[in-house]
Scaffold this active site. Sequence first.
Site, PDB file in Angstrom:
ATOM      1  N   ASP A 174     -53.889  -9.562 -12.997  1.00 16.85           N
ATOM      2  CA  ASP A 174     -54.675  -8.732 -13.905  1.00 16.85           C
ATOM      3  C   ASP A 174     -54.301  -7.258 -13.791  1.00 16.85           C
ATOM      4  O   ASP A 174     -54.065  -6.580 -14.792  1.00 16.85           O
ATOM      5  CB  ASP A 174     -56.177  -8.929 -13.645  1.00 16.85           C
ATOM      6  CG  ASP A 174     -56.517  -8.966 -12.157  1.00 16.85           C
ATOM      7  OD1 ASP A 174     -55.646  -8.617 -11.326  1.00 16.85           O
ATOM      8  OD2 ASP A 174     -57.645  -9.337 -11.813  1.00 16.85           O
ATOM      9  N   ASP A 180     -57.899 -25.764 -15.010  1.00 18.53           N
ATOM     10  CA  ASP A 180     -56.608 -25.908 -14.335  1.00 18.53           C
ATOM     11  C   ASP A 180     -56.579 -27.087 -13.370  1.00 18.53           C
ATOM     12  O   ASP A 180     -55.511 -27.415 -12.835  1.00 18.53           O
ATOM     13  CB  ASP A 180     -56.245 -24.610 -13.603  1.00 18.53           C
ATOM     14  CG  ASP A 180     -55.050 -23.924 -14.248  1.00 18.53           C
ATOM     15  OD1 ASP A 180     -54.685 -24.311 -15.378  1.00 18.53           O
ATOM     16  OD2 ASP A 180     -54.478 -23.015 -13.636  1.00 18.53           O
TER      17      ASP A 180
END
Length: 740
Positions: free
Chosen positions: A445, A140
């Site tokens: 998550d 990223d």
Amino acid sequence: MGGGGEGPLFETKGGKGRFWYKLYACSVFVGTCLIWVYRAIHIPKLGEEGRWIWLALFGAELWFGFYWVLNQSVRWNPVYRHTFKERLSQRYQDKLPNVDVFVCTADPMIEPPAMVINTVLSVMAYEYSPEKLSVYLSDDAGSELTFHALLEASRFAKSWIPFCKKFKVEPRSPAAYFKEECIGPKDGLQAAEWEKTKSLYTEMENRINDVVKFGKVSENIRQQHRGFLEWNRATTSQDHQAILHILIDGRDKNAIDDEGFTLPTLVYMAREKRPYRHHNFKAGAMNSLLRVSSEISNGAVILNVDCDMYSNNSETVKDALCFFMDEEKGHEIAYVQLPQLFNNITKNDIYGSSLALGFKVDFHGLDGYGGPPYVGSGCFHRRDSLCGKQFNETCKAAIQVKDWNMEASVSTLEERAKSFITCTYEDNTEWGKEMGLKYGCPVEDVITGLAIQCRGWKSIYFNPSRAGFLGVAPVTLAQTLVQHKRWSEGDFQIFLSKYCPFLYGKRKLKLGLQMGYNIYCLWAPCSFPTLYYVIIPSFTLLHGISLFPKVSDIWFVPFSYVITATTIFSLWEALSIGYTMKQWWNEQRMYLFKRLASYSFAFIDTILKHLGLNKSTFIITAKVADDEVSKRYEQEIMEFGSPSPMFTILATLAMLNLVCLIGGTKRLVLDEGIGLLGPMLLQFVLCGSVVLVNMPVYQAMFFRNDAGRMPTSITLTSVALAMLAYIVPEQYFRFPRISQ
């Protein structure tokens, strides 16, 4: 128990000793109810002094009781799993599905490329058919430093993978393996190959670290691969085009290791970033990986790991497939979560970073009600469920073995895949909503796992005898507190959203699982009852005001029983899962510190966000520390060092309780005598416990000279604020005395 014609692929066993535990839990619940009754019938009448203090104390005890009940849900019905990998191999052999492994990194300065590629190499070396294994690295930061490291790893893999499989190496992270086997094997052939492989690894590691130190890739290295053309002087971590390169093509017959065997596919991905677009942090990276992998290898099973979580067990993929491929129960399972364990935990776990109680107790209990949460790393997913599929009758077919895209060339695949990771691709789609990981929450998550379970799927918690993954735990107090602030803030946001487990999970999840989720969702609100209990009983002790029954009073019994029983049970539970006594004590300290500092800031930030006054951020936990910090961590010396508002809270409350304990003891010894102990015993116990827990804080404030000591500004501020507790009320306030 799973099933099949030739025996199950896994079995499930219940926990032992549940009768005695339930007897204990019922007795504590009765004691807690009696405490509530005592508070209720002794509430000062309207207009009497101390009414609001008493009511607030009652409110805190109601919360503690409610939260304790929530915690019993994960201890009521624990289950334990065991797999039969030999049956899996015998039954399916060449029919096992493709597995895609996602590794995510975000900053080469915080997450060193050398560490990242050790994780990549460890999963490339799984004991699994390399033709069916693909590894994807999401960068990223879009850093050429990370790309260079992965290119180096793709070359070293040709030696490392056959070495691992030939000699059954564990673990398969080169750095971890060579650190454990620092002397090397004694067998002649293995010793020679060990030396050769270690030399190759050391040379590779040095090249990677040299480039990182220099800060850019040299022109000589740039000429080694066309991928470096993606970077120029204008490229930054927040402003670059989509970058995707297949460094090893598993379909290519020439992509072989030194022993002539096929290598797993290896892909580098950096999704497009632009300063004017929000990129949704790790969730956005994972969703990009989902789309890219569907075009290239399309594995039916996906494993995602953080870049510091290397594989410690080469058989883990087969363990996970025992659940997915089981003929009776496999079709119900969306994901298999393994514990997050760490290789740098000190003997007594000074920061409570092992999370052992969660992974050795809580998650087994959650598994008994339909499965654990998804916790972001070390998790095997069924691709269909992660992409938003609802569980229904059509899911009863066995997991599908999907074919690779065998016809397209590497360049064609790369160009197609790039189109899936542009800034605009997700516009007006269900990605981040009903497909993939959900956006808008710091714990993407957990909320994603909850949504999957509410779509009818089940999850599995599997804790193998040999840890599946090992990572890097925080090595400073500040890192630990900030990490828990992010977790508790995200979980509290879930509670306040439409995804609140009690609402969103109604009629979809078992009550025990709803309660289990809310243990974590309600971390943040625990801060204020704890703050009240840390301040007010000690404050009133200083001024000789009793808030609890006398020792001679029958109402003293439930208070003393609940405190004693829960403390003994907590200690027994910790020792039974391998804690040392000191580790248990450190856990209690961190339990208090997190409630006072991490959770209070998380609560405030969450409320501000809901009022539109704050925005969510994602803070990456540092994976490296300087030598002095690491040395103090290994010596289990608590690290303070830099000023922090969290340290100000902890230091002030530590000093307040010390002043109150000294003042209360002075009153006991010099003024009112031993008779004061009867009505004030519980307050002495509470205040004294807080003082004992804060011993490392006092040492850091007054007795240490190293760089990790408490900053002088915080020490002076906390001492001044604590002294106000002694001076101001007596001079300016008529402090209420609570009638019994």
